[in-house]
Design a protein around this motif. Sequence first.
Motif, PDB file in Angstrom:
ATOM      1  N   THR A 252     167.121  -0.939  -7.715  1.00 23.34           N
ATOM      2  CA  THR A 252     166.131  -0.004  -7.160  1.00 23.34           C
ATOM      3  C   THR A 252     166.361   0.060  -5.663  1.00 23.34           C
ATOM      4  OG1 THR A 252     164.394  -1.659  -6.788  1.00 23.34           O
ATOM      5  CG2 THR A 252     164.442  -0.581  -8.946  1.00 23.34           C
ATOM      6  N   TYR A 253     166.088   1.216  -5.092  1.00 19.64           N
ATOM      7  CA  TYR A 253     166.197   1.408  -3.649  1.00 19.64           C
ATOM      8  C   TYR A 253     164.793   1.618  -3.091  1.00 19.64           C
ATOM      9  CZ  TYR A 253     171.279   2.230  -4.056  1.00 19.64           C
ATOM     10  OH  TYR A 253     172.618   2.112  -4.285  1.00 19.64           O
ATOM     11  N   GLU A 254     164.433   0.800  -2.099  1.00 17.11           N
ATOM     12  CA  GLU A 254     163.107   0.869  -1.498  1.00 17.11           C
ATOM     13  C   GLU A 254     163.233   1.463  -0.096  1.00 17.11           C
ATOM     14  OE1 GLU A 254     160.852   0.192  -3.692  1.00 17.11           O
ATOM     15  OE2 GLU A 254     162.364  -0.596  -5.086  1.00 17.11           O
ATOM     16  N   ALA A 255     162.672   2.621   0.120  1.00 20.23           N
ATOM     17  CA  ALA A 255     162.898   3.389   1.351  1.00 20.23           C
ATOM     18  C   ALA A 255     162.316   2.700   2.586  1.00 20.23           C
ATOM     19  CB  ALA A 255     162.294   4.776   1.198  1.00 20.23           C
ATOM     20  N   ILE A 256     163.116   2.703   3.663  1.00 19.26           N
ATOM     21  CA  ILE A 256     162.642   2.301   4.989  1.00 19.26           C
ATOM     22  C   ILE A 256     162.252   3.555   5.769  1.00 19.26           C
ATOM     23  CG2 ILE A 256     163.312   1.209   7.178  1.00 19.26           C
ATOM     24  CD1 ILE A 256     165.303  -0.500   5.536  1.00 19.26           C
ATOM     25  N   ASP A 257     163.111   4.535   5.687  1.00 20.25           N
ATOM     26  CA  ASP A 257     162.869   5.859   6.269  1.00 20.25           C
ATOM     27  C   ASP A 257     163.675   6.852   5.422  1.00 20.25           C
ATOM     28  OD1 ASP A 257     165.544   5.768   7.086  1.00 20.25           O
ATOM     29  OD2 ASP A 257     165.073   5.199   9.146  1.00 20.25           O
ATOM     30  N   PRO A 258     163.775   8.114   5.790  1.00 21.30           N
ATOM     31  CA  PRO A 258     164.503   9.055   4.939  1.00 21.30           C
ATOM     32  C   PRO A 258     165.994   8.760   4.796  1.00 21.30           C
ATOM     33  CG  PRO A 258     163.037  10.240   6.428  1.00 21.30           C
ATOM     34  CD  PRO A 258     163.053   8.819   6.882  1.00 21.30           C
ATOM     35  N   VAL A 259     166.529   7.853   5.607  1.00 22.31           N
ATOM     36  CA  VAL A 259     167.962   7.570   5.608  1.00 22.31           C
ATOM     37  C   VAL A 259     168.274   6.190   5.029  1.00 22.31           C
ATOM     38  CG1 VAL A 259     170.008   7.321   7.071  1.00 22.31           C
ATOM     39  CG2 VAL A 259     168.305   9.075   7.594  1.00 22.31           C
ATOM     40  N   ARG A 260     167.463   5.197   5.375  1.00 23.04           N
ATOM     41  CA  ARG A 260     167.777   3.802   5.057  1.00 23.04           C
ATOM     42  C   ARG A 260     166.895   3.280   3.921  1.00 23.04           C
ATOM     43  NH1 ARG A 260     167.147   4.550  10.531  1.00 23.04           N
ATOM     44  NH2 ARG A 260     169.022   4.249  11.824  1.00 23.04           N
ATOM     45  N   PHE A 261     167.405   2.238   3.263  1.00 26.02           N
ATOM     46  CA  PHE A 261     166.642   1.637   2.166  1.00 26.02           C
ATOM     47  C   PHE A 261     167.011   0.165   2.019  1.00 26.02           C
ATOM     48  CE2 PHE A 261     170.544   3.392   0.366  1.00 26.02           C
ATOM     49  CZ  PHE A 261     171.052   2.317  -0.358  1.00 26.02           C
ATOM     50  N   ILE A 262     166.173  -0.570   1.304  1.00 24.19           N
ATOM     51  CA  ILE A 262     166.484  -1.925   0.864  1.00 24.19           C
ATOM     52  C   ILE A 262     166.977  -1.823  -0.576  1.00 24.19           C
ATOM     53  CG2 ILE A 262     165.532  -4.195   0.314  1.00 24.19           C
ATOM     54  CD1 ILE A 262     163.451  -3.709   2.493  1.00 24.19           C
TER      55      ILE A 262
ATOM     56  N   GLU B 201     155.346  -0.024   5.232  1.00 22.98           N
ATOM     57  CA  GLU B 201     155.179   1.333   5.743  1.00 22.98           C
ATOM     58  C   GLU B 201     156.547   2.016   5.717  1.00 22.98           C
ATOM     59  OE1 GLU B 201     152.348   2.709   6.506  1.00 22.98           O
ATOM     60  OE2 GLU B 201     151.078   0.903   6.414  1.00 22.98           O
ATOM     61  N   VAL B 202     156.559   3.252   5.240  1.00 23.92           N
ATOM     62  CA  VAL B 202     157.800   4.030   5.204  1.00 23.92           C
ATOM     63  C   VAL B 202     157.719   5.107   6.276  1.00 23.92           C
ATOM     64  CG1 VAL B 202     159.307   5.505   3.823  1.00 23.92           C
ATOM     65  CG2 VAL B 202     158.078   3.599   2.735  1.00 23.92           C
ATOM     66  N   ALA B 203     158.692   5.115   7.169  1.00 21.33           N
ATOM     67  CA  ALA B 203     158.710   6.114   8.238  1.00 21.33           C
ATOM     68  C   ALA B 203     159.069   7.482   7.677  1.00 21.33           C
ATOM     69  CB  ALA B 203     159.716   5.713   9.307  1.00 21.33           C
ATOM     70  N   HIS B 204     158.395   8.498   8.152  1.00 18.01           N
ATOM     71  CA  HIS B 204     158.653   9.855   7.674  1.00 18.01           C
ATOM     72  C   HIS B 204     159.867  10.479   8.346  1.00 18.01           C
ATOM     73  CE1 HIS B 204     155.002   9.811   5.360  1.00 18.01           C
ATOM     74  NE2 HIS B 204     154.270   9.520   6.434  1.00 18.01           N
ATOM     75  N   GLN B 205     160.255   9.946   9.489  1.00 19.82           N
ATOM     76  CA  GLN B 205     161.437  10.409  10.190  1.00 19.82           C
ATOM     77  C   GLN B 205     162.391   9.239  10.389  1.00 19.82           C
ATOM     78  OE1 GLN B 205     161.848  13.609  10.830  1.00 19.82           O
ATOM     79  NE2 GLN B 205     159.776  14.157  10.150  1.00 19.82           N
ATOM     80  N   LYS B 206     163.658   9.551  10.616  1.00 18.34           N
ATOM     81  CA  LYS B 206     164.638   8.494  10.831  1.00 18.34           C
ATOM     82  C   LYS B 206     164.230   7.640  12.039  1.00 18.34           C
ATOM     83  CE  LYS B 206     169.463   7.669  11.985  1.00 18.34           C
ATOM     84  NZ  LYS B 206     170.776   8.278  12.321  1.00 18.34           N
ATOM     85  N   ILE B 207     164.257   6.320  11.856  1.00 20.95           N
ATOM     86  CA  ILE B 207     163.891   5.395  12.926  1.00 20.95           C
ATOM     87  C   ILE B 207     165.047   5.299  13.924  1.00 20.95           C
ATOM     88  CG2 ILE B 207     163.280   3.002  13.489  1.00 20.95           C
ATOM     89  CD1 ILE B 207     162.120   2.820  10.610  1.00 20.95           C
ATOM     90  N   LYS B 208     164.768   5.570  15.174  1.00 18.50           N
ATOM     91  CA  LYS B 208     165.785   5.536  16.213  1.00 18.50           C
ATOM     92  C   LYS B 208     165.995   4.113  16.727  1.00 18.50           C
ATOM     93  CE  LYS B 208     166.482   9.996  16.372  1.00 18.50           C
ATOM     94  NZ  LYS B 208     167.801  10.578  16.008  1.00 18.50           N
ATOM     95  N   LYS B 209     167.211   3.842  17.158  1.00 18.17           N
ATOM     96  CA  LYS B 209     167.550   2.526  17.702  1.00 18.17           C
ATOM     97  C   LYS B 209     167.126   2.469  19.163  1.00 18.17           C
ATOM     98  CE  LYS B 209     171.890   1.528  18.115  1.00 18.17           C
ATOM     99  NZ  LYS B 209     173.291   1.163  17.796  1.00 18.17           N
ATOM    100  N   LYS B 210     165.935   1.900  19.385  1.00 15.75           N
ATOM    101  CA  LYS B 210     165.379   1.893  20.734  1.00 15.75           C
ATOM    102  C   LYS B 210     165.245   0.490  21.306  1.00 15.75           C
ATOM    103  CE  LYS B 210     162.645   6.111  20.033  1.00 15.75           C
ATOM    104  NZ  LYS B 210     161.267   6.671  19.981  1.00 15.75           N
ATOM    105  N   THR B 211     165.126  -0.501  20.452  1.00 17.76           N
ATOM    106  CA  THR B 211     164.877  -1.864  20.929  1.00 17.76           C
ATOM    107  C   THR B 211     165.972  -2.806  20.432  1.00 17.76           C
ATOM    108  OG1 THR B 211     163.506  -2.375  18.995  1.00 17.76           O
ATOM    109  CG2 THR B 211     162.389  -1.484  20.926  1.00 17.76           C
TER     110      THR B 211
ATOM    111  N   GLU C  62     158.097  -5.124   8.180  1.00 12.65           N
ATOM    112  CA  GLU C  62     157.118  -5.851   7.367  1.00 12.65           C
ATOM    113  C   GLU C  62     157.265  -5.421   5.908  1.00 12.65           C
ATOM    114  OE1 GLU C  62     152.330  -6.910   7.297  1.00 12.65           O
ATOM    115  OE2 GLU C  62     153.110  -5.397   8.689  1.00 12.65           O
ATOM    116  N   LEU C  63     157.349  -6.409   5.039  1.00 12.81           N
ATOM    117  CA  LEU C  63     157.575  -6.142   3.614  1.00 12.81           C
ATOM    118  C   LEU C  63     156.369  -6.551   2.791  1.00 12.81           C
ATOM    119  CD1 LEU C  63     161.230  -7.527   3.226  1.00 12.81           C
ATOM    120  CD2 LEU C  63     160.523  -5.180   3.771  1.00 12.81           C
ATOM    121  N   GLU C  64     156.242  -5.934   1.635  1.00 12.29           N
ATOM    122  CA  GLU C  64     155.223  -6.330   0.664  1.00 12.29           C
ATOM    123  C   GLU C  64     155.877  -6.421  -0.711  1.00 12.29           C
ATOM    124  OE1 GLU C  64     152.236  -3.332   0.638  1.00 12.29           O
ATOM    125  OE2 GLU C  64     153.545  -1.805  -0.232  1.00 12.29           O
TER     126      GLU C  64
END
Length: 405
Positions: free
Chosen positions: A203-213, A290-300, A306-308
């Motif tokens: 199964t793929y668990e979405a992080i944002d529209p691009v990435r997943f676990i 929480e799943v981001a609705h937009q691609k998370i940018k590399k800022k930090t 956080e996972l559940e």
Amino acid sequence: MKPSFLNNKKVLLGVTAGIAAYKTAALVRLFIKAGAQVRVIMTPAAKDFVTPLTLSTLSKNPVESEFYNKNDENAVWNNHVELGLWADVFLIAPATANTLSKMVNGVSDNLLLATYLSAKCKVYFAPAMDLDMYKHPSTTISLTSLQEYGNRMIPATSGELASGLSGKGRMAEPEDIISFIEKDLSTGLPLHGKTILITAGPTYEAIDPVRFIGNHSSGKMGIAIAKNAADLGATVHLILGPSSETIEHPLISVTPIISAQEMFETVQNLYTKVDIAIAAAAVADYRPKEVAHQKIKKKTEEFVLELEKTVDILKWMGSQKEHQFLVGFALETQNELENAKKKLQNKNLDLIVLNSLNDKGAGFKKSTNKVTLVNHKLEVQAFSLKTKNEVAQDILSAIQKDLHD
């Protein structure tokens, strides 16, 4: 093209001297389209109704008719025993009153009849004759006797006959003959009448529209179980996570899913309707809270995710189990057997399939696997490294044994 139970089957078609022989060209084409190999035997008189050239062209094999060519001093004997042993399915169509009577009485005055008496496979016959011949008591005796011998009759239909009369005696249409044989081939199989639910893949668990676990599961093991179960006659519901693997089978319906939640919801909809459930999927244990609705940018420099917990599908199936035979998988890296037994009991399973990543040749994306089976009596059966197809057969054999004990 829809998958067929005739795929890769060796079909021997026997053609006798009836006007319905003209339909055999369509029959050969349908067998070939279904994936079967076809060879044709004709009675000598059948060649007056359809040409051997037509049937040999369509079947891509020579048509046999005589025991040997009497005009060729170097002729080779056509071995009726070899033909009978070659076939997985022997269909005699059209089956005239004359041929039916000879089949009943063991008369073997042509190659077709001698082959019939040597055949070890399933034999089907499709009667075709005029109305009065079909209704004659001698024909009734022939039809009854042949079925008592274990042959399968494809019933004649009613319609316009060659004589101009209308009534019963018309050979079944080629499409109906193919359908009859396909259905019959599935009926006598050991899992016929059983409905099996199988989960497979990751199964793929979405992080944002691009990435997943996700994980490295390919779905190969679950798909191999699904195919083998269907080959044994079971109706299979395969819930398949993201995978490059594909499967087609007339008894398998595939529901593609992405996430653990989607898999769970599909399992909930199907679980009460199945006899056997096999949870071969590698379901993610956690998903982003929480799943981001937009691609998370590399800022930090650092990013905290956080996972559940995802729903424990196998535990839910165990808690809801009524009549189902429930099979789970355990992929372990340490204390393998001990952990597998605990999982078997904690999740109310009937059988657990233990994999260890410590075993060479086992694990994700490989074509082989090495498993140990533990049943509800805590009896352990260890297997050597095998192909996943062979492992699937071992798992299904263990299930059938437990069901019959």
